[in-house]
Write an enzyme that holds these catalytic residues in place. Sequence first.
Site, PDB file in Angstrom:
ATOM      1  N   ASP A  11       0.815  -1.217   0.000  1.00 44.82           N
ATOM      2  CA  ASP A  11       0.000   0.000   0.000  1.00 44.82           C
ATOM      3  C   ASP A  11       0.846   1.263   0.000  1.00 44.82           C
ATOM      4  OD1 ASP A  11      -2.378  -1.543   0.271  1.00 44.82           O
ATOM      5  OD2 ASP A  11      -1.841  -1.851   2.370  1.00 44.82           O
ATOM      6  N   HIS A  12       2.130   1.082   0.195  1.00 47.83           N
ATOM      7  CA  HIS A  12       3.004   2.258   0.316  1.00 47.83           C
ATOM      8  C   HIS A  12       4.125   2.144  -0.705  1.00 47.83           C
ATOM      9  CE1 HIS A  12       5.943   5.088   2.002  1.00 47.83           C
ATOM     10  NE2 HIS A  12       4.954   5.625   2.652  1.00 47.83           N
ATOM     11  N   PHE A  13       3.877   2.414  -1.993  1.00 47.25           N
ATOM     12  CA  PHE A  13       2.575   2.827  -2.525  1.00 47.25           C
ATOM     13  C   PHE A  13       2.181   1.802  -3.581  1.00 47.25           C
ATOM     14  CE2 PHE A  13       4.869   6.599  -1.137  1.00 47.25           C
ATOM     15  CZ  PHE A  13       3.924   7.242  -0.368  1.00 47.25           C
TER      16      PHE A  13
END
Lengths: 128, 164
Positions: free
Chosen positions: B33-35
Amino acid sequence: MPSSEEIFEKVQETLVDALGVDDDEVTPSATLIGDLGAESIDFLDIVFRLEKNFDIKIPRGELFPENLASADSGFVADGKVTTDGIAQLREKMPHADVDSFAKDPQVSRIQDLFTVDMICKFVAARLK
Amino acid sequence: MRWYWVDKFIEFDSGKRARSIKNVSLAEEHLHDHFPGFPVMPGSLMIEGMAQTGGILLGEHFQFRYNVILAKVPKVTFHSWACPGDQIIYTADLQDARVEGGSVTVTAKVGDRLVADAEIVFVHLSSDDPQLSRIDQKNFVFRMNLLDILTVGKVDTGSADSAP
């Protein structure tokens, strides 16, 4: 022995680094907590930086005395620092403007004793 | 889960310097999610890794007599990324160590590439300090328990450290 201007400039630089403030905010009369937003944690950081920048040793509690006029100190009555308490402040903080404080010795104003000028005088005394 | 953001120590010079490794892996879920499509090690976790490296260095200097707490990060600069497959090496140098606390400077590098550098200030809390009870001690006090990732070291005498 550096001049008082030189000491002020170095103290100013120290506080700019420690507190992330602009150099024009760091005036001699600026209070560390009220004007420059310092928190208790910052005092240790400031001590580290002063020691390094001026090559001096600052034992614990000498520049920033701890537990000044705390509730159980016996130096506070009705939210004000007592005469004995003011005498103690003069002893512990010889470089602070205790005279002005004594005119309106509310406990909440104790933090205003910590000013840029107080640090400069403390450092000057150490460098003598 | 234990809050370990270094994988192991590769150098430990008591009272002076500690170096540790963090291997960045795509198996770490937060990187998904990052990123999305651009996995990079979050800066906040890099600060934690730098603080763990420096915090143990400070704690060990006083034989873990104090509870070392991360107090302040006066300065941190991120210069580049650390991506999956990268090996970050944190190098912490002890700048100050006294009864009230201490400070370190730390760099994070991948090979010769500087990823981040920081100054970190720690305070010591005594065991009966009411503030200490409000802290998740298992994970946020740099203490002996973190030493099980300390595999290489030098004790004060300069000889190899036999501790795990």
